[in-house]
Design a protein around this motif. Structure first.
Motif, short mmCIF file in Angstrom:
data_model
loop_
_atom_site.label_atom_id
_atom_site.label_comp_id
_atom_site.label_asym_id
_atom_site.label_seq_id
_atom_site.Cartn_x
_atom_site.Cartn_y
_atom_site.Cartn_z
N GLY A 34 0.46 -1.15 -0.13
CA GLY A 34 -0.01 -0.17 -0.19
C GLY A 34 1.09 1.05 -0.16
O GLY A 34 2.07 0.85 -0.57
N GLU A 35 -0.11 2.31 0.54
CA GLU A 35 0.23 3.95 0.55
C GLU A 35 2.41 3.81 2.15
O GLU A 35 1.07 3.28 2.63
CB GLU A 35 0.12 4.55 0.18
N GLY A 53 -16.54 2.11 -3.45
CA GLY A 53 -15.72 0.70 -2.99
C GLY A 53 -14.94 0.95 -1.98
O GLY A 53 -14.07 1.76 -1.72
N PRO A 54 -13.25 0.10 -2.36
CA PRO A 54 -12.27 -0.04 -1.45
C PRO A 54 -11.55 0.86 -2.17
O PRO A 54 -11.89 1.22 -2.93
CB PRO A 54 -12.15 -1.47 -1.73
N PRO A 55 -10.94 1.03 -1.31
CA PRO A 55 -9.52 2.12 -1.64
C PRO A 55 -9.39 1.31 -2.31
O PRO A 55 -8.59 0.21 -2.78
CB PRO A 55 -8.68 2.42 -0.45
N GLN A 56 -8.17 2.48 -4.31
CA GLN A 56 -6.92 1.59 -4.52
C GLN A 56 -5.68 2.05 -4.31
O GLN A 56 -5.83 3.31 -3.81
CB GLN A 56 -7.72 2.85 -5.66
N ILE A 106 -4.14 -2.89 14.16
CA ILE A 106 -4.53 -3.80 13.10
C ILE A 106 -6.31 -3.34 12.44
O ILE A 106 -7.11 -2.66 13.42
CB ILE A 106 -4.83 -5.27 13.97
N ASN A 107 -6.29 -3.76 11.18
CA ASN A 107 -7.70 -3.15 10.37
C ASN A 107 -8.60 -5.14 11.18
O ASN A 107 -8.87 -5.60 10.47
CB ASN A 107 -7.58 -2.72 9.35
N TRP A 417 -10.15 3.85 6.40
CA TRP A 417 -10.14 4.20 5.23
C TRP A 417 -8.68 3.90 4.27
O TRP A 417 -8.52 3.40 3.24
CB TRP A 417 -9.33 5.71 5.45
N ASP A 418 -7.75 3.30 5.03
CA ASP A 418 -6.36 2.70 4.82
C ASP A 418 -6.27 1.04 5.32
O ASP A 418 -4.64 0.80 4.74
CB ASP A 418 -5.75 3.28 6.18
#
Length: 437
Positions: A34-35, A53-56, A106-107, A417-418
């Motif tokens: 990811g970023e 939709g989900p993050p790009q 942790i998500n 978000w992330d």
């Protein structure tokens, strides 16, 4: 993601067993990352997130700059270096070297679970998570820990400390993931607020208390009355990590707040009984506030009125999932954070009663405070358009919650978000942020 993780393990095992090569020989396994945080003026792909939709995910590099011209000089934040070693895809690229720690946010959906990784041990703060048809946070926590201990085999499936900030399900629901883990997870110390009789997650808090009693693990049920110094409270149970014997760092873990034994309405709210922790690692510091709300925050700051410098940290785990009533100007003035992390769910995944969607988390009032020019977050991140809550679902009229899209350029991150978020801290004060893994 689990399929990726299994594939990496198969490739790794194949390399080691059939070729007798080193771990680095498996580095050809490609894992999408990811970023990382960058200054907003650096060109490159930008991640977006919203209700559609989900993050790009993108990957960009660069150094952070203060968002205000009059901000104090800050250590740059940049992307973590590539390790060149294969690893489970559910983990960040970076892992704790002797001079580093990694805070894994942790998500687990709408709930808290933070794994602090040091070169010689690990600490888990809260075991919560969403429990909806769409997201089962305890399963996400179980899978994350399984991958973590696979990579950190040297830790022998041991958590030096588990902290339950307070007994609500979104902070304790993953206790079963710890106690029923295969292979077994050993817990050496436990801290909670000592409650045994109230809270939606009290049964799991009692289970962990019983585990400590049965196994002889260290245990403290922390009350705010136990904390008598503006330096906070510590002990070998609260702070069981010291990596100096293996060439690492001795972090400092201090408790700043706990259960409030007062006969007042706000004190009878388990959120205000949250265990609050400060963690220092060299020149970097973190603050974890559980779900402490404005009344509890006010009482806590009042008790430290003689010297509030213990709250001045670099990384703030924002309280109560970004709720409108858990981030105050007084707290932000005391903290002056560089980075803020919010553990909240993705509002586009579930519309259940207990979800980020229903609560409208994170709330715009909290984001506004974190963006405040005087007391807000001082660092920048990759610009991102994100949903923030205007109002939650009305329980009386059943009116739906409301969100609005907001462009974020400060170093504010949310698991909703992330995805998973890793903050990598080096003892000299350097910070790195990795997301989307």
């Amino acid at each position: 993601m689990r399929q990726k993780s299994i594939l990496v393990r198969v490739v790794l095992a194949s390399c080691l067993l059939s070729l007798g090569l080193t771990l680095a020989a498996c580095s050809s396994t490609s894992i999408s990352r990811g970023e990382s945080s960058i200054a907003p003026d650096v060109a490159g792909p930008v991640a977006t997130s919203g209700r559609d939709g989900p993050p790009q995910r993108g990957s960009v590099t660069g150094n952070l700059t203060p968002s205000r011209s009059d901000a104090l000089r800050r250590t740059p934040i940049g992307p973590p270096p590539s390790t060149g070693i294969a690893f489970p895809s559910a983990l960040p690229a970076s892992q704790a070297k002797p001079d580093q720690m990694v805070a894994h946010f942790i998500n687990v959906g709408q709930g808290d679970a933070v794994l602090l990784e040091f070169s010689c041990g690990a600490v888990l703060i809260d075991t919560g998570g969403e429990s909806t048809d769409e997201v089962v946070g305890r399963d996400r926590l179980r899978d994350y820990l399984q991958d973590f201990f696979l990579r950190r085999a040297d830790l022998a499936n041991t958590l030096k400390l588990v902290v339950l900030s307070h007994p609500h399900k979104d902070h304790t629901d993953g206790v079963t993931a710890l106690l029923e883990a295969q292979p077994e997870i050993t817990i050496e110390n436990v801290i909670d607020n000592g409650a045994t009789d109230k809270g939606s997650g009290i049964s799991n808090q009692r289970k962990l208390q019983k585990y400590a009693a049965d196994t002889g693990a260290g245990y403290i049920g922390l009350s705010e009355a136990d904390i008598t110094s503006v330096a906070g409270m510590t002990s070998p149970v609260i702070d069981p990590i010291d990596c100096r014997s293996s060439g690492g760092v001795d972090p400092k873990i201090m408790a700043l707040w706990g259960r409030v034994d007062l006969n007042t309405g706000w004190a009878n709210d388990a959120n205000n009984d949250s265990v609050v922790l400060r963690v220092e690692f060299g020149k970097v510091s973190f603050l974890f506030t559980g779900d402490l709300e404005k009344e509890g925050i006010e009482a806590m700051l009042t008790s430290y009125e003689a010297d509030r410098s213990v709250f001045d940290v670099d990384v703030l785990k924002v309280g109560h999932h970004g709720s409108h009533n858990a981030t105050t100007e007084a707290l932000m003035t005391a903290v002056t954070p560089k980075i803020a992390i919010i553990q909240a769910g993705d509002p586009s995944l579930s519309q259940a009663t207990f979800s980020a969607y229903s609560f409208a988390h994170p709330h715009q009032n909290t984001i506004r405070m974190l963006l405040d020019a005087q007391v807000g977050v001082t660092m920048a991140r990759t610009p991102k358009s994100v949903p923030v809550g205007v109002r939650g679902r009305n329980p009386t009229t059943k009116a739906p919650p409301e969100f609005r899209m907001l462009d974020i350029e400060r170093a504010i991150y949310t698991t909703g978000w992330d995805g998973n978020i890793a903050v990598i801290a080096t003892k000299d004060g350097t910070l790195q942020v990795e997301t989307g893994y």
